[in-house]
Design a protein around this motif. Structure first.
Motif, PDB file in Angstrom:
ATOM      1  N   LEU A 181       2.266 -14.395  -4.052  1.00 54.42           N
ATOM      2  CA  LEU A 181       3.142 -13.369  -3.161  1.00 54.42           C
ATOM      3  C   LEU A 181       2.001 -12.616  -2.634  1.00 54.42           C
ATOM      4  O   LEU A 181       1.820 -12.142  -1.369  1.00 54.42           O
ATOM      5  N   TYR A 182       1.067 -11.772  -3.457  1.00 48.60           N
ATOM      6  CA  TYR A 182      -0.079 -11.177  -2.993  1.00 48.60           C
ATOM      7  C   TYR A 182      -1.095 -11.850  -2.170  1.00 48.60           C
ATOM      8  O   TYR A 182      -1.596 -11.192  -1.246  1.00 48.60           O
ATOM      9  N   ALA A 183      -1.266 -12.896  -2.567  1.00 45.39           N
ATOM     10  CA  ALA A 183      -2.285 -13.690  -1.933  1.00 45.39           C
ATOM     11  C   ALA A 183      -1.682 -14.356  -0.498  1.00 45.39           C
ATOM     12  O   ALA A 183      -2.596 -14.328   0.657  1.00 45.39           O
ATOM     13  N   SER A 184      -0.536 -14.316  -0.453  1.00 43.18           N
ATOM     14  CA  SER A 184       0.201 -14.833   0.953  1.00 43.18           C
ATOM     15  C   SER A 184       0.370 -13.933   1.749  1.00 43.18           C
ATOM     16  O   SER A 184       0.308 -13.893   3.069  1.00 43.18           O
ATOM     17  N   LEU A 185       1.004 -12.658   1.291  1.00 44.08           N
ATOM     18  CA  LEU A 185       1.308 -11.745   2.110  1.00 44.08           C
ATOM     19  C   LEU A 185       0.703 -10.295   2.061  1.00 44.08           C
ATOM     20  O   LEU A 185       0.825  -9.552   2.844  1.00 44.08           O
ATOM     21  N   GLY A 186      -0.150 -10.245   1.009  1.00 44.98           N
ATOM     22  CA  GLY A 186      -1.401  -9.092   0.751  1.00 44.98           C
ATOM     23  C   GLY A 186      -0.551  -7.633   0.651  1.00 44.98           C
ATOM     24  O   GLY A 186      -0.996  -6.549   0.630  1.00 44.98           O
ATOM     25  N   LEU A 193       6.967  -5.837   2.148  1.00 45.06           N
ATOM     26  CA  LEU A 193       6.962  -7.074   2.151  1.00 45.06           C
ATOM     27  C   LEU A 193       8.046  -7.651   2.911  1.00 45.06           C
ATOM     28  O   LEU A 193       8.008  -8.734   3.412  1.00 45.06           O
ATOM     29  N   SER A 194       9.254  -6.747   3.095  1.00 42.46           N
ATOM     30  CA  SER A 194      10.471  -7.105   3.804  1.00 42.46           C
ATOM     31  C   SER A 194       9.862  -7.221   5.511  1.00 42.46           C
ATOM     32  O   SER A 194      10.285  -8.115   6.223  1.00 42.46           O
ATOM     33  N   GLN A 195       9.041  -6.272   5.775  1.00 42.70           N
ATOM     34  CA  GLN A 195       8.274  -6.418   7.188  1.00 42.70           C
ATOM     35  C   GLN A 195       7.443  -7.796   7.356  1.00 42.70           C
ATOM     36  O   GLN A 195       7.339  -8.383   8.404  1.00 42.70           O
ATOM     37  N   ARG A 196       6.688  -7.727   6.398  1.00 41.56           N
ATOM     38  CA  ARG A 196       5.481  -8.847   6.536  1.00 41.56           C
ATOM     39  C   ARG A 196       6.315 -10.351   6.340  1.00 41.56           C
ATOM     40  O   ARG A 196       5.680 -11.300   7.071  1.00 41.56           O
ATOM     41  N   ILE A 197       7.426 -10.459   5.614  1.00 46.37           N
ATOM     42  CA  ILE A 197       8.073 -11.777   5.493  1.00 46.37           C
ATOM     43  C   ILE A 197       8.625 -11.979   6.884  1.00 46.37           C
ATOM     44  O   ILE A 197       8.641 -13.224   7.470  1.00 46.37           O
ATOM     45  N   ALA A 198       9.038 -11.214   7.593  1.00 44.79           N
ATOM     46  CA  ALA A 198       9.700 -11.143   9.068  1.00 44.79           C
ATOM     47  C   ALA A 198       8.548 -11.639  10.049  1.00 44.79           C
ATOM     48  O   ALA A 198       8.871 -12.215  11.048  1.00 44.79           O
ATOM     49  N   GLU A 199       7.326 -11.355   9.821  1.00 49.32           N
ATOM     50  CA  GLU A 199       6.268 -11.832  10.621  1.00 49.32           C
ATOM     51  C   GLU A 199       5.428 -12.764  10.029  1.00 49.32           C
ATOM     52  O   GLU A 199       4.273 -13.079  10.707  1.00 49.32           O
ATOM     53  N   VAL A 200       5.820 -13.603   9.251  1.00 48.48           N
ATOM     54  CA  VAL A 200       4.850 -14.605   8.181  1.00 48.48           C
ATOM     55  C   VAL A 200       4.522 -15.583   9.410  1.00 48.48           C
ATOM     56  O   VAL A 200       5.437 -16.209  10.286  1.00 48.48           O
ATOM     57  N   PRO A 201       3.239 -15.991   9.669  1.00 45.15           N
ATOM     58  CA  PRO A 201       3.216 -17.254  10.442  1.00 45.15           C
ATOM     59  C   PRO A 201       3.543 -18.290  10.108  1.00 45.15           C
ATOM     60  O   PRO A 201       3.816 -18.666   8.847  1.00 45.15           O
ATOM     61  N   ALA A 202       3.766 -19.403  10.920  1.00 41.39           N
ATOM     62  CA  ALA A 202       4.116 -20.907  10.585  1.00 41.39           C
ATOM     63  C   ALA A 202       3.251 -21.488   9.723  1.00 41.39           C
ATOM     64  O   ALA A 202       3.623 -22.236   8.791  1.00 41.39           O
ATOM     65  N   THR A 203       2.021 -21.156   9.653  1.00 37.76           N
ATOM     66  CA  THR A 203       1.074 -22.007   8.905  1.00 37.76           C
ATOM     67  C   THR A 203       1.135 -21.639   7.380  1.00 37.76           C
ATOM     68  O   THR A 203       0.898 -22.265   6.516  1.00 37.76           O
ATOM     69  N   HIS A 204       1.898 -20.135   7.204  1.00 35.08           N
ATOM     70  CA  HIS A 204       1.948 -19.775   5.605  1.00 35.08           C
ATOM     71  C   HIS A 204       3.385 -20.067   5.302  1.00 35.08           C
ATOM     72  O   HIS A 204       3.868 -19.517   4.254  1.00 35.08           O
ATOM     73  N   LEU A 205       4.230 -20.456   5.957  1.00 33.60           N
ATOM     74  CA  LEU A 205       5.878 -20.407   5.805  1.00 33.60           C
ATOM     75  C   LEU A 205       6.162 -21.162   4.447  1.00 33.60           C
ATOM     76  O   LEU A 205       6.763 -20.787   3.659  1.00 33.60           O
ATOM     77  N   VAL A 206       5.367 -22.454   4.413  1.00 32.39           N
ATOM     78  CA  VAL A 206       5.622 -23.045   3.300  1.00 32.39           C
ATOM     79  C   VAL A 206       5.156 -22.503   1.998  1.00 32.39           C
ATOM     80  O   VAL A 206       5.919 -22.801   0.929  1.00 32.39           O
ATOM     81  N   LEU A 207       4.213 -21.928   1.996  1.00 33.82           N
ATOM     82  CA  LEU A 207       3.627 -21.235   0.793  1.00 33.82           C
ATOM     83  C   LEU A 207       4.621 -20.240   0.702  1.00 33.82           C
ATOM     84  O   LEU A 207       4.744 -20.016  -0.796  1.00 33.82           O
TER      85      LEU A 207
END
Length: 679
Positions: A181-186, A193-207
């Motif tokens: 979680l920390y590696a993918s969203l920082g 995290l609620s804000q960063r999950i809403a803005e996650v790029p498509a390349t990281h969505l699967v992870l």
């Protein structure tokens, strides 16, 4: 900064340190108990203060060391956190009272471990950081290890070690998920995290989805969701009563974590992560509810049965939280403390029963005298009524609100419409493509010359030996008489024809027989095979490879014999009496519970049991089955036998005053409406 937020963590932490200090034998148990109760009183004041501050919907945030939330430890208190703190406090009070009756002397470091358990519970409810949730989980679990294993030996030690290994494995997965979680969203702060999950790029969505799935898996393992609940029944059943009662809220910690991360991270504004995991959580909750109910029925010991009730309550809350509507969530949060308190109370009552029964312990199949049975019997009856959700206890309100709100939410979400949708195309049955349904009439009954014989109820009974001719009596519906024709227009009124006549009906082709495949011949009913295996494993005392193999063999053999049995199909008449019949049955069950409780707790010389032969006017076998079930479900009466001609039913009555009046009531209240339903 509002320092009241950290007090529910600091107070039990300070109390645990003081308890360790006074454990020396020169102080004695009186001083240790004084420290424990003083700590609990101070904790009650802090929780009451925090509950009052958050009652208006305000949110209190506490930053330890005044570090920024993304770097330091953040504690957050809102109405949900305060609600869980109050529930924990109200549960801890009777648990500590029961332990102070003498068990705390036999368990080393009990009071210190008890306070550390409260530290972990309160911290898990107050933390605003997902990593600190892991830390408080570990504090709670380490304290629970000590409480479960303290003073134990033999089987309890073995079950306790299984509990430790399972939770250590789950904690390892939790830590791996946090790293991902920390590696993918920082970040590990829940709000950020609620804000960063809403803005996650498509390349990281699967992870991100894989990481969230791993986190939900860990939380579900803590909350005992299928198939990760097998550790709970034996662990809770082998724990001391005060510890098992306190453990009743530990599954709710996992549920709280699921609710918290779902509402923060998977809400409507989460973009592609909106509603993540809700569907499979819902169906997993339903499956857990079914298996937990089967576990309750199959439990051989009282404490194991109560442990499965904890699983049932957790599954009910999973279903409520997965729906994600405000109405269902409010009903679930009302049901949460009710189910926790009832399970804890039943654990304490079961311990009282176990000690009074001596060597018989709490095993249900052993009938043993129990001195002073009135008090535990009344207490257990109250707990059972609360579990069943019957009035006037709070379970009636909680389960009623939950069922009503959930049904409304399902309707609004359109689940019932989706379940009824069919793919485009021709769904009708055409008589030229599908052979008609053929009914082998008589449903397994054969006629033979009648024989006379005496009947216990008086008179004679006509019996028929097994031989003779198949009789065609069961009507069947032709496939062409469906509700709609293949072209979509309404069909004419359906015609009923005899099963034998259907074979030669004009326009219908002859029935074509086709040899079934090898799979169908070996496993004629896969669902029945799975149910047989599940029932066998639930009724076994332990899950071993040998029991599993034996269950698989039974799952293969039983359906083969069942497939060769002739079945008698139901004929349904009017459904208008169904609502009134259900209300009458439920009312009779409630009244009979009270009447039987008064009879059992009173002098035994006033109870006059007996048998009656109930003459039957209903001939439909399904109606007879429903009647026998209603009689058996009503406390005080049990259906014992059905005569060969299906004209008389043997009923055992706990207290028989007037046989004729009892027969009249059964025929008027049950048999008459059943004859309308099953003509």
């Amino acid at each position: 900064m509002n320092h009241a937020v950290i007090l529910p963590i600091l107070i039990p932490l300070f109390g645990a340190a003081c308890s360790l200090f006074v454990e020396h034998r020169r102080y004695g148990p009186k001083v240790q108990r004084t420290v424990a109760w003083t700590t609990l009183a101070a904790l009650a004041a802090a929780v009451a203060l925090l509950f009052a501050q958050t009652a208006d919907g305000s949110i209190a945030v506490y930053l330890l060391g005044d570090w920024p939330s993304r770097l330091g430890i953040a504690l957050v208190a809102d109405r949900l956190s305060a609600w869980m703190l109050v529930t924990t406090l109200l549960l801890a009070t009777p648990c500590l009272l029961h332990a102070c009756s003498g068990w705390d002397r036999r368990a080393p470091h009990f009071h210190a471990l008890f306070q550390f358990q409260l530290v972990g519970l309160n911290g898990a409810f107050l933390t605003g950081d997902i990593f600190n949730l892991f830390v408080f989980f570990e504090v709670m679990l380490i304290a629970s290890y000590g409480l479960l294993l303290s003073g134990g030996r033999g089987l309890r030690m073995r079950i306790g070690l299984h509990y430790v290994v399972f939770n250590v494995t789950a904690s390892t997965l939790f830590l791996i998920a946090l790293g991902l979680l920390y590696a993918s969203l920082g970040s590990l702060n829940m709000a950020e995290l609620s804000q960063r999950i809403a803005e996650v790029p498509a390349t990281h969505l699967v992870l991100v989805k894989a990481t969230m799935g791993l986190l939900l898996l860990v939380f579900c393992s803590k909350a005992a969701l299928m198939p990760l609940y097998l550790w709970l029944p034996e662990a809770y059943a082998r724990a001391p009563a005060a510890v098992a009662a306190l453990f009743a809220i530990m599954t709710k910690v996992g549920l709280y974590a699921v609710l918290r991360v779902s509402s923060l991270w998977f809400g409507d504004g989460a973009g592609p992560m909106a509603g993540y995991g809700s569907d499979w959580l819902l169906w997993a909750g339903v499956a857990t509810l079914v298996l937990g109910g089967l576990g309750v029925l199959a439990a051989a010991r009282l404490r194991v049965m109560i442990s499965y009730l904890v699983v049932v309550s957790a599954a009910t809350l999973f279903i409520a939280f997965a729906v994600r509507t405000p109405e269902v969530l409010s009903a679930g949060l009302y049901y949460l403390p009710h189910s926790t308190f009832v399970a804890a109370a039943l654990f304490l009552i079961a311990d009282l029963i176990r000690r009074r029964r001596g060597g018989a312990s709490d095993r249900k199949e052993i009938i043993a005298p129990m001195p002073g049975k009135q008090t535990p019997a009344v207490l257990f009856l109250i707990g059972a009524v609360a579990v069943a959700g019957l009035p006037p206890l709070s379970g009636f309100l909680g389960q009623g609100r939950l069922a009503g709100r959930h049904a409304g939410a399902v309707h609004r979400r359109g689940l019932d419409r989706r379940a009824g949708q069919q793919p485009d195309g021709d769904r009708g049955h055409h008589p030229r493509r599908h052979p008609p349904v053929l009914a082998r009439a008589g449903a397994g009954r054969r006629r033979a010359p009648a024989a006379q014989g005496p009947h216990p109820h008086g008179g004679t009974v006509r019996r028929r030996a097994a031989a003779g001719v198949w009789h065609c009596h069961e009507p069947v519906r032709r496939p062409a008489d469906a509700a709609h024709r293949c072209d979509g227009h309404p069909a004419a009124a359906p015609r009923r024809v005899c099963g034998r006549a259907a074979r030669h009906h004009a326009g219908d082709p002859p029935a074509m027989t086709r040899r079934p495949s090898l799979y169908k011949r070996l496993i004629p009913s896969p669902s029945l095979s799975v149910m047989v295996v599940a029932f066998w494993l639930l009724m076994s005392d332990s899950f071993t490879f040998g029991q599993f193999v034996l269950g698989m063999l039974l799952g293969l053999v039983v359906p083969l014999f069942a497939a060769r049995l002739d079945r008698e199909f139901a004929r349904i008449g009017s459904l208008k009496p169904v609502p009134k019949l259900l209300c009458v049955t439920l009312w009779d069950i409630l009244v009979s519970n009270i009447r039987v409780a008064i009879q059992v707790l009173g002098p035994e010389r006033r109870i006059h049991p007996g048998f009656i032969w109930l003459p039957l006017d209903i001939a439909n076998i399904h109606g007879i089955a429903a009647l026998t079930s209603m009689i058996t479900l009503t406390p005080g009466t049990v259906s014992a036998a059905l005569s060969d001609d299906r004209r008389h039913l043997l009923v055992h009555v706990l207290h028989l005053d007037d046989p004729d009046e009892l027969i009249r009531q059964i025929k008027h209240r049950y048999e008459a409406p059943l004859m309308e339903i099953f003509p």
